[in-house]
Design an enzyme around this catalytic site. Structure first.
Site, mmCIF file in Angstrom:
data_model
loop_
_atom_site.group_PDB
_atom_site.id
_atom_site.type_symbol
_atom_site.label_atom_id
_atom_site.label_comp_id
_atom_site.label_asym_id
_atom_site.label_seq_id
_atom_site.Cartn_x
_atom_site.Cartn_y
_atom_site.Cartn_z
ATOM 1 N N ASN A 43 -2.062 -8.370 5.779
ATOM 2 C CA ASN A 43 -2.091 -6.916 5.884
ATOM 3 C C ASN A 43 -1.630 -6.308 4.564
ATOM 4 O O ASN A 43 -0.507 -6.575 4.121
ATOM 5 C CB ASN A 43 -1.162 -6.475 7.023
ATOM 6 C CG ASN A 43 -1.222 -4.987 7.290
ATOM 7 O OD1 ASN A 43 -1.716 -4.203 6.484
ATOM 8 N ND2 ASN A 43 -0.700 -4.573 8.440
ATOM 9 N N TRP A 72 -0.452 -3.586 3.883
ATOM 10 C CA TRP A 72 0.782 -2.815 3.988
ATOM 11 C C TRP A 72 1.980 -3.627 3.496
ATOM 12 O O TRP A 72 3.000 -3.061 3.138
ATOM 13 C CB TRP A 72 1.027 -2.404 5.446
ATOM 14 C CG TRP A 72 0.126 -1.313 5.932
ATOM 15 C CD1 TRP A 72 -0.820 -0.650 5.224
ATOM 16 C CD2 TRP A 72 0.105 -0.757 7.239
ATOM 17 N NE1 TRP A 72 -1.445 0.289 6.007
ATOM 18 C CE2 TRP A 72 -0.893 0.250 7.261
ATOM 19 C CE3 TRP A 72 0.809 -1.003 8.413
ATOM 20 C CZ2 TRP A 72 -1.187 1.003 8.392
ATOM 21 C CZ3 TRP A 72 0.524 -0.256 9.546
ATOM 22 C CH2 TRP A 72 -0.468 0.741 9.529
ATOM 23 N N HIS A 85 -8.499 -0.382 10.161
ATOM 24 C CA HIS A 85 -7.745 -0.885 9.016
ATOM 25 C C HIS A 85 -8.449 -2.106 8.434
ATOM 26 O O HIS A 85 -9.249 -2.758 9.111
ATOM 27 C CB HIS A 85 -6.324 -1.240 9.472
ATOM 28 C CG HIS A 85 -5.366 -1.549 8.353
ATOM 29 N ND1 HIS A 85 -5.279 -0.802 7.214
ATOM 30 C CD2 HIS A 85 -4.446 -2.554 8.221
ATOM 31 C CE1 HIS A 85 -4.349 -1.310 6.427
ATOM 32 N NE2 HIS A 85 -3.833 -2.384 7.014
ATOM 33 N N CYS A 132 -6.804 0.732 1.555
ATOM 34 C CA CYS A 132 -6.628 -0.642 2.024
ATOM 35 C C CYS A 132 -7.864 -1.487 1.736
ATOM 36 O O CYS A 132 -7.771 -2.688 1.465
ATOM 37 C CB CYS A 132 -6.293 -0.668 3.513
ATOM 38 S SG CYS A 132 -7.535 0.111 4.585
ATOM 39 N N GLN A 184 0.821 -1.210 0.000
ATOM 40 C CA GLN A 184 0.000 0.000 0.000
ATOM 41 C C GLN A 184 0.851 1.254 0.000
ATOM 42 O O GLN A 184 1.883 1.332 0.678
ATOM 43 C CB GLN A 184 -0.922 0.003 1.218
ATOM 44 C CG GLN A 184 -1.933 1.141 1.233
ATOM 45 C CD GLN A 184 -2.879 1.047 2.421
ATOM 46 O OE1 GLN A 184 -2.966 0.019 3.070
ATOM 47 N NE2 GLN A 184 -3.584 2.132 2.695
#
Length: 671
Positions: free
Chosen positions: A283, A285, A259, A105, A99
């Protein structure tokens, strides 16, 4: 029951479509044709520049960044960033995604789940493009929009801020499919700014054209673990999210508040002397993992069989981790599951099942409310169309109906998400059985409904007209790839028929038990023994007691629950007429009429019919496959002809009757 006004709108406003948009009939977003544009650029030796989504602040959005940062945005093509760029390197994986600055997200969660399901990914990511052959700076991706698949064309100029990707960036520097797909989705949604915050449910549907259901983890269904396992087994897309007013705050246990994450697996494994349900989560990220039980290297793995441990546990900071189902419910707020059909509700079924779906597109009318959160069924009935469906398969322990309602704002902007929408479910007696309302683009819920005919009424708190898409998914049990009804044998063409010359009086007296009238029970015996001696007529099933009671009520001019010889004679004439019509229209001698054959039969009988009235008759009198046997055909035709005569009598009484014959028949034929 339908009101006359709503009956009229049903016939005019509903647009009933197939099961879903087709990739073979793609719509071109902004009327841009990828092949034609690329060919034009190649012939001129130019790189494509997209005027509909330019390398300009307008494509970023005015409020995503400060004015100072917006002025620093630079747009570059992949060949300017890498010497030998590729669209895809060594296949597509969720680990390709990291990301960027944009808070999308929710979209990347759906994209990460998409990489696990190639059947969906191939729909989104066409293979006819790249940087090696026929490169012209142009790419295209596909998304599902309100019942149709649309092809979105972009150029490959990507926004950078201070030399760093503003948007998602790949873990492998030469791979660009994540960044280009995200740009296409930003164009599809209006700007990069419109990706900054959103709903996982929207992205899941946009990427699949499927149906998604949101499950609260604070008040979860009792069968949540079974739903998760069924979803994983049937290869559904899954995501989850955490709550928290402060977004993107990482707690000491490694979980990020406010998130979204992708659910990438669900397993039931041997642990010590028992079993443990564990969930695998990723995740977007690309880093940042759970630090509690079942995390990478936690002591729980020491009590798992080595083969399972090696297969499941990856000690790598890639954003993916395991946790127990109990911890999952404790630290996450919502679970989202999506598939083409609601296969994740098929847990516990020993038989193979399938889901059918009906889609309906209509324009919304505002609905009067009786309070801040209460909708007036009467107001709704008078203003909005209703959609009918029939439930035949039923198991009190399994879900068999899913209803999905999607709103489409007039200008297709994100303002649509500010309107509260929902639906009511009615049974035949107009009782409100279920209702669901939410402030969302997509309201979907699942139910266990007993056999019967139901109506769905979409409602909204808005004060303007705009379109909505209603999808009704019905579960069909015992599915084995063949029709779930026995195939009818082909009969010889000279089968016996109902004898028009039989003595009506002789037959009548045979069943009166020495009396002068017959009741519903006697009528049932008469019809099954005298009429259904015809083999073809008997294929569609016998006359039930309730059917005979309804037939008697239609023919009972004295309203005393009995038929006299005169009244029975009138019924017998109808029976002989309808037998002739039925035999004439049943051209394949199956013992049933399909929808088109039923329409022809009604018109042959000299009665008026339109598509809405025809659909209601099939729902009311047809079986699960929309076929009508002879006994049900008789019931429907008697009611249709009797009610048509009743309307004519009422219409002759004066001007106070303010509806057409078709409106009247639509009103009475469903009840």
């Amino acid at each position: 029951m339908l009101s006359p006004n709503s009956s009229r709108r049903l016939g005019q406003d509903w647009k009933t479509t197939g099961t879903g948009g087709s990739l073979q009939s793609l719509k071109k977003f902004k009327n841009q044709d990828f092949c034609r544009l690329r060919a034009s650029c190649l012939s001129q030796g130019l790189l494509f520049e997209d005027d509909t989504f330019p390398a300009h602040v307008s494509s970023i959005g005015p409020n995503l960044l400060s004015e100072d940062k917006l002025r620093l945005i630079r747009w570059k093509r992949p060949p300017e960033l890498q010497r030998n760029p590729h669209l895809i390197v060594d296949g597509v994986s969720r680990f390709d995604i990291m990301q960027g600055e944009i808070g999308d997200c929710w979209m990347l969660v759906a994209l990460g789940s998409l990489t696990l399901q190639k059947r969906f990914l191939e729909n989104i990511l066409p293979k006819d493009q790249g940087f090696q052959d026929d490169y012209a700076g142009i790419f295209h991706f596909r998304f599902w929009h309100f019942g149709d698949w649309v092809d979105v064309v972009i150029d490959d100029r990507l926004p950078l801020l201070n030399g760093r990707y503003l948007s998602v960036h790949p873990r492998t520097s030469k791979e660009f499919w994540p960044s280009l797909l995200e740009k296409a989705y930003a164009k599809f949604r209006g700007s990069y700014q419109n990706l900054h915050g959103g709903y996982i449910s929207d992205a899941l549907v946009d990427f699949t054209g499927g149906v998604q259901v949101r499950f609260s983890l604070k008040d979860p269904p009792s069968d949540l673990e079974e739903i998760l396992k069924a979803a994983d087994r049937s290869h559904c897309l899954m995501g989850c999210s955490t709550s928290g007013q402060l977004r993107n705050i990482e707690l000491r246990n490694g979980i990020v508040q406010g998130h979204a994450y992708t659910v990438t697996g669900a397993e039931k494994i041997r642990y010590k002397n028992g079993w443990e349900h564990i969930i695998r989560i990723w995740n977007p990220w690309g880093h940042g993992e759970w630090k509690g039980p079942w995390s990478d290297g936690s002591p729980e793995w020491d009590h798992v069989e080595p083969t399972n441990r090696e297969a499941l546990c990856r000690k790598k900071d890639d954003g993916e981790f395991w946790m127990s189902c109990e911890n999952f419910q404790e630290h996450f707020s919502w679970l989202y599951i999506c598939d083409s059909t609601p296969t994740f509700l098929d847990f516990g079924d020993q038989n193979r099942t399938t889901w059918s779906v009906d889609r309906h597109i209509c324009r919304w009318s505002p609905v009067l409310t009786t309070g801040r959160n209460n909708y007036s069924p009467a107001g709704a009935l008078s203003r909005n169309p209703q959609c009918f469906f029939k439930v035949t398969d039923y198991d009190p322990k399994t879900y068999n109906v899913v209803i999905s309602l999607i709103q489409k704002h007039a200008d297709n902007t994100l303002d649509a998400q500010k309107l509260k929408i929902g639906f009511l479910i009615f049974r035949e007696n107009a009782t409100v059985l279920k209702q669901d309302f939410a402030l969302a683009r997509d309201v979907t819920n699942y139910f266990i409904l007993s056999p019967g005919i139901y109506a769905v009424l979409p409602v909204t708190s808005g004060d303007e007209k705009f379109e909505f898409l209603l999808r009704i998914f019905l579960k069909n049990q015992d599915y084995n790839g063949e029709p779930n009804y026995p195939l009818s044998p082909v009969l010889p063409k000279d089968e016996p028929r109902l004898d028009q010359d039989s003595s009506c009086k002789t037959i009548f007296l045979r069943y009166t038990n020495q009396g002068s009238v017959i009741d519903a029970s006697q009528l049932q015996q008469l019809l099954n023994e005298e009429v259904l001696q015809d083999e073809m007529a008997s294929l569609g099933g016998r006359f039930s007691f309730d059917s005979c009671r309804s037939i008697l009520a239609l023919m009972d001019l004295n309203s005393n629950g009995r038929l006299t010889l005169q009244e029975f004679g009138r019924l017998w004439r109808h029976l002989t007429k309808y037998m002739d019509i039925f035999k004439r229209e049943d051209r394949n001698h199956s013992g049933f009429l399909d929808v088109s054959e039923l329409k022809n039969a009604i018109q042959t009988a000299g009665l008026s019919i339109n598509e809405q009235l025809l659909r209601l008759m099939v729902l009311r009198y047809g079986d699960a496959t929309r076929r009508i046997g002879f006994s049900d055909f008789i019931c429907g035709m008697l009611r249709l002809e009797t009610m048509a005569d009743a309307f004519q009598n009422l219409a002759e009484g004066g001007p106070q009757l303010s509806m057409t014959a078709i409106e009247w028949l639509t009103l009475v034929m469903y009840s």
